[in-house]
Design a protein around this motif. Structure first.
Motif, PDB file in Angstrom:
ATOM      1  N   ARG A   6      24.211  14.696  26.940  1.00 44.95           N
ATOM      2  CA  ARG A   6      23.976  13.787  28.069  1.00 44.95           C
ATOM      3  C   ARG A   6      24.684  12.452  27.865  1.00 44.95           C
ATOM      4  N   ASN A   7      24.711  11.977  26.635  1.00 47.02           N
ATOM      5  CA  ASN A   7      25.335  10.688  26.356  1.00 47.02           C
ATOM      6  C   ASN A   7      26.841  10.700  26.594  1.00 47.02           C
ATOM      7  N   ARG A   8      27.440  11.882  26.552  1.00 46.41           N
ATOM      8  CA  ARG A   8      28.876  11.998  26.843  1.00 46.41           C
ATOM      9  C   ARG A   8      29.190  11.594  28.272  1.00 46.41           C
ATOM     10  N   PHE A   9      28.226  11.744  29.164  1.00 43.57           N
ATOM     11  CA  PHE A   9      28.457  11.502  30.584  1.00 43.57           C
ATOM     12  C   PHE A   9      27.684  10.286  31.105  1.00 43.57           C
ATOM     13  N   LYS A  10      27.199   9.454  30.186  1.00 42.70           N
ATOM     14  CA  LYS A  10      26.350   8.336  30.582  1.00 42.70           C
ATOM     15  C   LYS A  10      27.058   7.402  31.562  1.00 42.70           C
ATOM     16  N   SER A  11      28.232   6.910  31.201  1.00 46.24           N
ATOM     17  CA  SER A  11      28.923   5.929  32.036  1.00 46.24           C
ATOM     18  C   SER A  11      29.237   6.480  33.422  1.00 46.24           C
ATOM     19  N   ALA A  12      29.757   7.699  33.463  1.00 49.33           N
ATOM     20  CA  ALA A  12      30.130   8.304  34.749  1.00 49.33           C
ATOM     21  C   ALA A  12      28.908   8.521  35.635  1.00 49.33           C
ATOM     22  N   THR A  13      27.812   8.977  35.040  1.00 50.47           N
ATOM     23  CA  THR A  13      26.613   9.245  35.827  1.00 50.47           C
ATOM     24  C   THR A  13      25.972   7.954  36.300  1.00 50.47           C
ATOM     25  N   MET A  14      25.928   6.948  35.444  1.00 57.42           N
ATOM     26  CA  MET A  14      25.366   5.652  35.844  1.00 57.42           C
ATOM     27  C   MET A  14      26.107   5.102  37.059  1.00 57.42           C
ATOM     28  N   LYS A  15      27.420   5.249  37.073  1.00 62.47           N
ATOM     29  CA  LYS A  15      28.225   4.762  38.191  1.00 62.47           C
ATOM     30  C   LYS A  15      28.005   5.612  39.432  1.00 62.47           C
ATOM     31  N   ARG A  16      27.923   6.927  39.249  1.00 65.39           N
ATOM     32  CA  ARG A  16      27.818   7.839  40.387  1.00 65.39           C
ATOM     33  C   ARG A  16      26.511   7.684  41.147  1.00 65.39           C
ATOM     34  N   ILE A  17      25.401   7.498  40.412  1.00 67.83           N
ATOM     35  CA  ILE A  17      24.104   7.425  41.099  1.00 67.83           C
ATOM     36  C   ILE A  17      23.482   6.035  41.033  1.00 67.83           C
ATOM     37  N   ASP A  18      24.224   5.072  40.459  1.00 63.06           N
ATOM     38  CA  ASP A  18      23.805   3.671  40.443  1.00 63.06           C
ATOM     39  C   ASP A  18      22.467   3.465  39.726  1.00 63.06           C
ATOM     40  N   VAL A  19      22.450   3.801  38.428  1.00 62.94           N
ATOM     41  CA  VAL A  19      21.271   3.542  37.600  1.00 62.94           C
ATOM     42  C   VAL A  19      21.702   2.746  36.373  1.00 62.94           C
ATOM     43  N   SER A  20      20.736   2.107  35.731  1.00 64.17           N
ATOM     44  CA  SER A  20      21.032   1.280  34.564  1.00 64.17           C
ATOM     45  C   SER A  20      21.116   2.126  33.300  1.00 64.17           C
ATOM     46  N   ASP A  21      21.703   1.525  32.259  1.00 62.79           N
ATOM     47  CA  ASP A  21      21.785   2.172  30.958  1.00 62.79           C
ATOM     48  C   ASP A  21      20.389   2.506  30.441  1.00 62.79           C
ATOM     49  N   GLU A  22      19.472   1.574  30.595  1.00 62.76           N
ATOM     50  CA  GLU A  22      18.104   1.789  30.114  1.00 62.76           C
ATOM     51  C   GLU A  22      17.431   2.945  30.857  1.00 62.76           C
ATOM     52  N   SER A  23      17.614   2.994  32.158  1.00 67.27           N
ATOM     53  CA  SER A  23      17.017   4.070  32.954  1.00 67.27           C
ATOM     54  C   SER A  23      17.575   5.424  32.540  1.00 67.27           C
ATOM     55  N   TYR A  24      18.891   5.498  32.400  1.00 64.33           N
ATOM     56  CA  TYR A  24      19.528   6.761  32.024  1.00 64.33           C
ATOM     57  C   TYR A  24      19.032   7.228  30.659  1.00 64.33           C
ATOM     58  N   THR A  25      18.967   6.308  29.712  1.00 64.73           N
ATOM     59  CA  THR A  25      18.525   6.654  28.358  1.00 64.73           C
ATOM     60  C   THR A  25      17.076   7.123  28.346  1.00 64.73           C
ATOM     61  N   ASN A  26      16.218   6.414  29.069  1.00 65.77           N
ATOM     62  CA  ASN A  26      14.807   6.787  29.098  1.00 65.77           C
ATOM     63  C   ASN A  26      14.604   8.162  29.725  1.00 65.77           C
ATOM     64  N   VAL A  27      15.290   8.419  30.820  1.00 65.63           N
ATOM     65  CA  VAL A  27      15.158   9.720  31.482  1.00 65.63           C
ATOM     66  C   VAL A  27      15.695  10.836  30.584  1.00 65.63           C
ATOM     67  N   THR A  28      16.806  10.576  29.921  1.00 64.70           N
ATOM     68  CA  THR A  28      17.367  11.576  28.998  1.00 64.70           C
ATOM     69  C   THR A  28      16.365  11.929  27.912  1.00 64.70           C
ATOM     70  N   ASN A  29      15.740  10.936  27.318  1.00 62.13           N
ATOM     71  CA  ASN A  29      14.770  11.180  26.246  1.00 62.13           C
ATOM     72  C   ASN A  29      13.549  11.944  26.755  1.00 62.13           C
ATOM     73  N   ILE A  30      13.128  11.653  27.963  1.00 58.94           N
ATOM     74  CA  ILE A  30      11.978  12.361  28.535  1.00 58.94           C
ATOM     75  C   ILE A  30      12.328  13.827  28.792  1.00 58.94           C
ATOM     76  N   LEU A  31      13.486  14.063  29.414  1.00 59.85           N
ATOM     77  CA  LEU A  31      13.888  15.436  29.735  1.00 59.85           C
ATOM     78  C   LEU A  31      14.199  16.253  28.483  1.00 59.85           C
ATOM     79  N   ALA A  32      14.574  15.572  27.410  1.00 57.42           N
ATOM     80  CA  ALA A  32      14.888  16.281  26.160  1.00 57.42           C
ATOM     81  C   ALA A  32      13.690  17.034  25.609  1.00 57.42           C
TER      82      ALA A  32
END
Length: 215
Positions: A9-35
């Protein structure tokens, strides 16, 4: 917790954050939860991730490869709705919601290339979303991005020529044309593979003529 899921998931963090307009913190937290519920899967080209006629219960997050969603119309003709690439979740949301009540999926998901990724049980993901506000906001952003894409797709299908739809496909999915079959692209554009070949020849001829004029 699935450490490989987090790594991928971290490989695509920057691209996904830009595509759906979310913050680094939000992306990281959601990734950890879904893991906590992510399970690896592999399929070969041509295999189904989801079959029409069977209740949908899983979200498929792609670490590598390309998937295609679509349905069969009343005449049995295959209609392509969209493509999913690395870093995206191959999901037919309506089918997942209907699957909660045991209703069969209308759409299919099929691998256009070999795919490696992770499945996320829809029921468990919904339970996690109910528990975590960060996931609620995250998925709202995904839904909004999806609605925008759907609206643009509807316009392209109803108000543009085949040449313009091909240009829009190339803009939306850069580099994808070389990775998937001409038949799949033709299905997405609503034209025959033969007409798709003609469009490509015309585009190549125009490019060649343009290069000659500039020379």
């Amino acid at each position: 917790m699935n450490a490989d899921f987090i790594k991928q998931r971290n490989r695509f963090k920057s691209a996904t954050m830009k595509r759906i307009d979310v913050s680094d913190e939000s992306y990281t937290n959601v990734t950890n939860i879904l893991a906590t519920i992510a399970k690896p899967f592999h399929v070969r080209k041509g295999e189904y991730l989801q079959r029409a006629g069977v209740p949908a219960t899983q979200v498929h997050w792609l670490a590598s490869g390309v998937a295609r969603s679509g349905f069969f119309n009343r005449d049995g003709v295959e209609m392509t709705l969209r493509f999913y690439r690395e870093g995206e979740s191959a999901t037919t949301l309506t089918d997942l919601i209907n699957g909660e009540n045991g209703q069969a999926a209308v759409q299919f998901l099929i691998a256009e290339t070999p795919i490696h990724g992770f499945t996320l049980d829809w029921k468990l993901a919904c339970e996690l979303r109910a528990q975590h506000e960060v996931m609620q906001h995250y998925h709202l952003n995904i839904a909004m991005a999806g609605l925008q894409s759907l609206a643009q797709r509807a316009y392209n299908c109803g108000e543009t020529s085949a040449q313009e739809r091909l240009a829009a496909f190339r803009e939306e999915y850069p580099g994808l044309e070389a990775r998937i079959s001409q038949r799949a692209i033709a299905s997405y554009l609503g034209i025959t593979p033969q007409y798709m070949s003609r469009l490509r020849r015309e585009a190549e001829a125009e490019a060649t003529a343009g290069e000659a004029r500039r020379a």
